[in-house]
Design a protein around this motif. Structure first.
Motif, PDB file in Angstrom:
ATOM      1  N   ALA A   1      37.192 -32.553  30.834  1.00  0.00           N
ATOM      2  CA  ALA A   1      36.846 -31.133  30.678  1.00  0.00           C
ATOM      3  C   ALA A   1      36.803 -30.729  29.211  1.00  0.00           C
ATOM      4  O   ALA A   1      35.923 -29.977  28.781  1.00  0.00           O
ATOM      5  N   GLN A   2      37.748 -31.252  28.416  1.00  0.00           N
ATOM      6  CA  GLN A   2      37.784 -30.918  26.994  1.00  0.00           C
ATOM      7  C   GLN A   2      36.564 -31.480  26.267  1.00  0.00           C
ATOM      8  O   GLN A   2      35.947 -30.792  25.441  1.00  0.00           O
ATOM      9  N   LYS A   3      36.217 -32.717  26.562  1.00  0.00           N
ATOM     10  CA  LYS A   3      35.050 -33.318  25.925  1.00  0.00           C
ATOM     11  C   LYS A   3      33.770 -32.586  26.312  1.00  0.00           C
ATOM     12  O   LYS A   3      32.871 -32.396  25.493  1.00  0.00           O
ATOM     13  N   ARG A   4      33.713 -32.168  27.550  1.00  0.00           N
ATOM     14  CA  ARG A   4      32.522 -31.460  28.019  1.00  0.00           C
ATOM     15  C   ARG A   4      32.380 -30.110  27.300  1.00  0.00           C
ATOM     16  O   ARG A   4      31.284 -29.713  26.900  1.00  0.00           O
ATOM     17  N   ALA A   5      33.504 -29.417  27.122  1.00  0.00           N
ATOM     18  CA  ALA A   5      33.464 -28.133  26.415  1.00  0.00           C
ATOM     19  C   ALA A   5      33.036 -28.323  24.967  1.00  0.00           C
ATOM     20  O   ALA A   5      32.232 -27.553  24.428  1.00  0.00           O
ATOM     21  N   ILE A   6      33.581 -29.340  24.314  1.00  0.00           N
ATOM     22  CA  ILE A   6      33.214 -29.636  22.927  1.00  0.00           C
ATOM     23  C   ILE A   6      31.728 -29.966  22.843  1.00  0.00           C
ATOM     24  O   ILE A   6      31.015 -29.490  21.947  1.00  0.00           O
TER      25      ILE A   6
ATOM     26  N   VAL B   1      35.441 -29.787  15.618  1.00  0.00           N
ATOM     27  CA  VAL B   1      35.290 -29.139  16.917  1.00  0.00           C
ATOM     28  C   VAL B   1      36.281 -29.785  17.876  1.00  0.00           C
ATOM     29  O   VAL B   1      36.181 -30.969  18.195  1.00  0.00           O
ATOM     30  N   THR B   2      37.254 -29.003  18.308  1.00  0.00           N
ATOM     31  CA  THR B   2      38.276 -29.485  19.225  1.00  0.00           C
ATOM     32  C   THR B   2      38.343 -28.525  20.403  1.00  0.00           C
ATOM     33  O   THR B   2      37.423 -27.728  20.610  1.00  0.00           O
TER      34      THR B   2
ATOM     35  N   ALA C   1      44.190 -33.815  21.859  1.00  0.00           N
ATOM     36  CA  ALA C   1      45.147 -34.915  21.893  1.00  0.00           C
ATOM     37  C   ALA C   1      44.963 -35.884  20.731  1.00  0.00           C
ATOM     38  O   ALA C   1      45.874 -36.655  20.408  1.00  0.00           O
ATOM     39  N   LYS C   2      43.806 -35.842  20.079  1.00  0.00           N
ATOM     40  CA  LYS C   2      43.556 -36.744  18.955  1.00  0.00           C
ATOM     41  C   LYS C   2      44.020 -36.165  17.620  1.00  0.00           C
ATOM     42  O   LYS C   2      44.079 -36.893  16.626  1.00  0.00           O
ATOM     43  N   LEU C   3      44.328 -34.879  17.581  1.00  0.00           N
ATOM     44  CA  LEU C   3      44.725 -34.260  16.322  1.00  0.00           C
ATOM     45  C   LEU C   3      46.113 -34.748  15.916  1.00  0.00           C
ATOM     46  O   LEU C   3      47.047 -34.769  16.718  1.00  0.00           O
ATOM     47  N   GLY C   4      46.243 -35.120  14.661  1.00  0.00           N
ATOM     48  CA  GLY C   4      47.525 -35.611  14.163  1.00  0.00           C
ATOM     49  C   GLY C   4      47.806 -37.061  14.510  1.00  0.00           C
ATOM     50  O   GLY C   4      48.855 -37.594  14.136  1.00  0.00           O
TER      51      GLY C   4
ATOM     52  N   LEU D   1      37.477 -23.975  18.284  1.00  0.00           N
ATOM     53  CA  LEU D   1      38.189 -24.282  19.525  1.00  0.00           C
ATOM     54  C   LEU D   1      37.255 -24.000  20.696  1.00  0.00           C
ATOM     55  O   LEU D   1      36.937 -22.849  20.983  1.00  0.00           O
ATOM     56  N   ALA D   2      36.821 -25.045  21.358  1.00  0.00           N
ATOM     57  CA  ALA D   2      35.953 -24.894  22.518  1.00  0.00           C
ATOM     58  C   ALA D   2      36.814 -24.719  23.760  1.00  0.00           C
ATOM     59  O   ALA D   2      37.777 -25.460  23.966  1.00  0.00           O
ATOM     60  N   ASP D   3      36.500 -23.738  24.587  1.00  0.00           N
ATOM     61  CA  ASP D   3      37.262 -23.476  25.807  1.00  0.00           C
ATOM     62  C   ASP D   3      36.896 -24.490  26.874  1.00  0.00           C
ATOM     63  O   ASP D   3      35.746 -24.578  27.298  1.00  0.00           O
TER      64      ASP D   3
END
Length: 276
Positions: free
Chosen positions: A79-84, A232-233, A212-215, A254-256
């Motif tokens: 879902a996160q990748k799709r929003a991005i 874009v996260t 989840a990839k940040l940091g 920040l993509a929802d």
């Protein structure tokens, strides 16, 4: 008796690295009764597959953070990748020239671009080629080179030489991890060098990485984030993470992500015969 087949020999190399720490090319050559050049090819293949990390002089050690194959990563944080990907696709204007990296989030972006009009898309990724190969309104350029089976991406001097002949309106980069001070983290120095060159060829630079990839810094190859790039996260990114990037001049979006499962399977990857 040492195994004779190349695949069996590579598996035995990994076992020896874990158990006895057998290190040098010369030792391995004697152990398996093959030439040093054969062993170097084995080590190069294991390194390209993310199963082995090599050090100076031929010594080796198992990678502390094995690189997951692209097929495995495609279904993670869907879902996160799709929003991005949706946000990134919305930035693209008809008639533009795009440069797309490889990776699962980039593959999701390519899927969103299937309905685009009058685009030129150059890419290093097999997933992008698979998504856009049959789209009439998108002209596709493949930046060939050496194929990394795990990432299903082309790297190396041939890829870099092709880049020198092209410029782009926008480039979209992937990342195994991304930190405010280090930049984009990848498993292979060829990947990070290529990302740096890709960024130089585009007017607008975007890094697509879910929260989840940040940091995260799972590997030791880096591409520095330059001020003015856009990260874009997704909306799960913490305020602390976002602030660290913005303090260094990186724009952060920040993509929802809508909590949903895909209607079908994630964007398809080429069959295993097309690359590892």
């Amino acid at each position: 008796m040492p195994p004779n087949g190349s695949q069996a020999r590579r598996e035995e190399i990994l076992r020896l690295a874990t158990t006895t720490g057998l290190a040098s090319v010369e030792e391995l050559s004697r152990h398996f009764g093959v030439t040093a050049s054969t062993i170097r090819r084995d080590l190069a293949r294991l390194t390209a597959d993310g199963r082995l990390a090599r050090t100076y002089g031929g010594a080796m050690a198992l990678n502390a953070h094995p690189e997951a194959p692209l097929r495995q990563r495609t279904g993670e944080a869907y879902a996160q990748k799709r929003a991005i990907a949706r946000w990134a696709a919305a930035q693209v204007q008809p008639g533009e020239s795009l440069l797309l990296d490889a990776g699962s989030t980039i593959g999701a972006l390519a899927h969103e671009l299937r309905t685009a009009q009058d685009l030129t898309v150059a890419t290093t990724g097999l997933t992008v080629l698979h998504e856009l190969a049959d789209v009439e309104n998108v002209h596709v350029e493949c930046l060939g080179g050496t194929l990394r089976p795990l990432s299903r991406a082309f790297v190396g001097p041939l890829t870099e030489a092709a880049l020198e002949r092209m410029t782009f309106d926008r480039v979209f980069l992937s990342a195994d991890g991304v930190t405010a001070d280090g930049g984009i983290c990848e498993a292979d120095l060829r990947q990070t060098r290529l990302k740096e060159l890709m960024a130089r060829r585009a007017t607008h630079v975007y890094v697509l990485a879910h929260a989840a990839k940040l940091g995260r810094a799972p590997f030791h190859a880096w591409t520095t984030l330059s001020p003015g790039w856009t990260l874009v996260t997704d909306s799960e990114a913490t305020g602390t993470d976002v602030a660290a990037f913005r303090e260094r001049g990186t724009h952060v979006v920040l993509a929802d992500a809508v909590a949903e499962l895909p209607a079908g399977a994630p964007p398809a990857l080429p069959a295993d015969g097309a690359g590892g």
